[in-house]
Design a protein around this motif. Structure first.
Motif, mmCIF file in Angstrom:
data_model
loop_
_atom_site.group_PDB
_atom_site.id
_atom_site.type_symbol
_atom_site.label_atom_id
_atom_site.label_comp_id
_atom_site.label_asym_id
_atom_site.label_seq_id
_atom_site.Cartn_x
_atom_site.Cartn_y
_atom_site.Cartn_z
ATOM 1 N N UNK A 99 1.453 9.851 10.064
ATOM 2 C CA UNK A 99 2.094 8.596 10.465
ATOM 3 C C UNK A 99 2.712 7.922 9.249
ATOM 4 N N UNK A 100 3.604 6.965 9.502
ATOM 5 C CA UNK A 100 4.377 6.343 8.425
ATOM 6 C C UNK A 100 3.497 5.556 7.459
ATOM 7 N N UNK A 101 2.477 4.854 7.981
ATOM 8 C CA UNK A 101 1.611 4.065 7.112
ATOM 9 C C UNK A 101 0.812 4.968 6.171
ATOM 10 N N UNK A 102 0.282 6.058 6.700
ATOM 11 C CA UNK A 102 -0.468 6.987 5.851
ATOM 12 C C UNK A 102 0.439 7.630 4.809
ATOM 13 N N UNK A 103 1.662 7.983 5.212
ATOM 14 C CA UNK A 103 2.615 8.564 4.262
ATOM 15 C C UNK A 103 2.885 7.587 3.122
ATOM 16 N N UNK A 104 3.079 6.303 3.460
ATOM 17 C CA UNK A 104 3.340 5.286 2.442
ATOM 18 C C UNK A 104 2.175 5.177 1.465
ATOM 19 N N UNK A 105 0.950 5.120 1.989
ATOM 20 C CA UNK A 105 -0.228 4.985 1.136
ATOM 21 C C UNK A 105 -0.398 6.188 0.218
ATOM 22 N N UNK A 106 -0.261 7.379 0.782
ATOM 23 C CA UNK A 106 -0.424 8.584 -0.022
ATOM 24 C C UNK A 106 0.673 8.709 -1.070
ATOM 25 N N UNK A 150 8.151 -3.312 -4.398
ATOM 26 C CA UNK A 150 7.987 -1.860 -4.332
ATOM 27 C C UNK A 150 7.306 -1.453 -3.030
ATOM 28 N N UNK A 151 6.275 -2.200 -2.645
ATOM 29 C CA UNK A 151 5.566 -1.900 -1.398
ATOM 30 C C UNK A 151 6.474 -2.062 -0.178
ATOM 31 N N UNK A 152 7.241 -3.168 -0.123
ATOM 32 C CA UNK A 152 8.148 -3.381 1.014
ATOM 33 C C UNK A 152 9.174 -2.259 1.096
ATOM 34 N N UNK A 153 9.700 -1.846 -0.067
ATOM 35 C CA UNK A 153 10.645 -0.718 -0.088
ATOM 36 C C UNK A 153 9.990 0.543 0.476
ATOM 37 N N UNK A 154 8.812 0.899 -0.044
ATOM 38 C CA UNK A 154 8.165 2.146 0.359
ATOM 39 C C UNK A 154 7.800 2.135 1.840
ATOM 40 N N UNK A 155 7.296 1.007 2.339
ATOM 41 C CA UNK A 155 6.905 0.915 3.750
ATOM 42 C C UNK A 155 8.136 0.965 4.655
ATOM 43 N N UNK A 156 9.159 0.171 4.338
ATOM 44 C CA UNK A 156 10.374 0.190 5.144
ATOM 45 C C UNK A 156 11.022 1.559 5.139
ATOM 46 N N UNK A 157 11.037 2.214 3.996
ATOM 47 C CA UNK A 157 11.578 3.561 3.828
ATOM 48 C C UNK A 157 10.883 4.534 4.777
ATOM 49 N N UNK A 158 9.551 4.499 4.785
ATOM 50 C CA UNK A 158 8.782 5.436 5.608
ATOM 51 C C UNK A 158 8.989 5.190 7.096
ATOM 52 N N UNK A 159 8.859 3.942 7.534
ATOM 53 C CA UNK A 159 8.988 3.655 8.964
ATOM 54 C C UNK A 159 10.422 3.890 9.453
ATOM 55 N N UNK A 160 11.405 3.660 8.584
ATOM 56 C CA UNK A 160 12.796 3.900 8.988
ATOM 57 C C UNK A 160 13.056 5.379 9.211
ATOM 58 N N UNK A 161 12.444 6.227 8.399
ATOM 59 C CA UNK A 161 12.719 7.659 8.491
ATOM 60 C C UNK A 161 12.041 8.338 9.677
ATOM 61 N N UNK A 162 11.337 7.584 10.475
ATOM 62 C CA UNK A 162 10.847 8.159 11.736
ATOM 63 C C UNK A 162 12.031 8.526 12.623
ATOM 64 N N UNK A 163 13.104 7.718 12.562
ATOM 65 C CA UNK A 163 14.237 7.907 13.472
ATOM 66 C C UNK A 163 15.586 8.078 12.781
ATOM 67 N N UNK A 164 15.620 8.121 11.458
ATOM 68 C CA UNK A 164 16.885 8.285 10.744
ATOM 69 C C UNK A 164 16.992 9.670 10.135
ATOM 70 N N UNK A 165 18.206 10.245 10.149
ATOM 71 C CA UNK A 165 18.457 11.475 9.409
ATOM 72 C C UNK A 165 18.403 11.184 7.915
ATOM 73 N N UNK A 166 18.177 12.226 7.124
ATOM 74 C CA UNK A 166 18.013 12.048 5.678
ATOM 75 C C UNK A 166 19.263 11.441 5.038
ATOM 76 N N UNK A 167 20.440 11.981 5.377
ATOM 77 C CA UNK A 167 21.676 11.491 4.772
ATOM 78 C C UNK A 167 22.001 10.066 5.188
ATOM 79 N N UNK A 168 21.835 9.763 6.467
ATOM 80 C CA UNK A 168 22.104 8.408 6.959
ATOM 81 C C UNK A 168 21.181 7.396 6.294
#
Length: 280
Positions: free
Chosen positions: A33-40, A72-90
């Motif tokens: 999940x996105x939260x675990x990915x962010x923490x790790x 840094x935390x807001x960036x990492x968390x937003x990054x992870x949750x956004x990539x659930x539904x976004x392509x890598x390039x987009x």
């Protein structure tokens, strides 16, 4: 530019693009999940940077600040949750555009003035993001796009807070160490949805240790041989690398909308950077 600097710069850009690929791959194809990915990711990055600092025989590691760690935390968390539904390039294009435009916006707020070329570049970059987000069959999901915009602004704030620090690597280490408890708190809030498997765990650790921790260390080394203008311009390659790699490795489509938006955003930012360089 020396061959060594060129090689280090290329490796750093590959690492930055690799963050997008690893995150998208983990959240699309594994059970993490996105939260675990962010923490790790943050914990692995903090540990790797801490080890690098120890190898430098640096006694004082706990630099950085809580405001920078929060960004840094807001960036990492937003990054992870956004990539659930976004392509890598987009995702990389939205992130990179938001980072650069937020930093330019701060400069305007502080009283900086743009030349005609700079103003045209700013308008072109904003139009490119607008084209990407307008309704249409290939528009990215609104919620995910907004999360990535927030992540980009947070990274812009983090970059602004880091300007002028005496030891960027030590400051980044301290910020990663401070951001890790925030990520663990996020994981606790999403404990009921927590899940992971071995591939997801490996991707998260690689993202934190390799493309974040070691990638940042390589970039800080490369910066010693780059002018500010060169350092800013070379990062224009990151969304392109991410989009091409996503197409080749993740079977993601390169839509006409994405290509037009990328040309406008990256071209506009290039105009802005060139205008700033000429004024300087």
């Amino acid at each position: 530019m020396s061959t060594r600097t060129l090689l280090l710069t290329a490796l750093a850009m590959l690492a930055f693009a690799g963050n997008s690929l690893l995150c998208r791959l983990a959240l699309r194809d594994t059970d993490i999940d996105a939260a675990s990915f962010t923490s790790l990711r943050l914990a692995a990055g903090a540990l790797t940077l801490w080890l690098i600092m120890r190898l430098r025989m640096t006694k004082r590691i706990s630099t950085g600040s809580w405001p920078a760690a929060a960004a840094l935390f807001v960036y990492a968390a937003g990054f992870s949750f956004a990539y659930i539904n976004l392509d890598a390039g987009t995702g990389a294009l939205i992130l990179f555009g938001a980072v650069q435009l937020s930093m330019f916006a701060w400069g305007l707020y502080r009283g900086e003035r743009l030349s005609l070329n700079g103003s045209c570049g700013l308008l072109l970059a904003c139009a490119g993001l607008l084209v990407l987000l307008l309704p249409g069959a290939s528009r990215p999901p609104t919620g995910a796009a907004l999360l990535m915009l927030v992540a980009g602004v947070a990274w812009g704030v983090y970059s602004l807070l880091g300007r002028g620090v005496n030891d960027p690597l030590a400051a980044t280490t301290g910020n990663f160490l401070r951001a890790t408890p925030l990520a663990l708190l996020l994981s606790a809030l999403f404990f009921g949805q927590a899940r992971w498997d071995m591939p997801g765990l490996v991707y998260a650790l690689l993202s934190g240790a390799l493309t974040s921790g070691i990638g940042y260390a390589i970039w800080y080394t490369a910066l010693r041989g780059l002018q500010s203008f060169q350092a800013a311009c070379v990062q224009l390659s990151v969304p392109i690398i991410a989009a091409l790699a996503g197409s080749l490795l993740l079977d993601e489509a390169l839509s006409v909308r994405l290509l037009i938006s990328a040309a406008a955003v990256l071209g506009g930012i290039a105009l802005l950077l060139n205008a700033q360089h000429r004024r300087a």
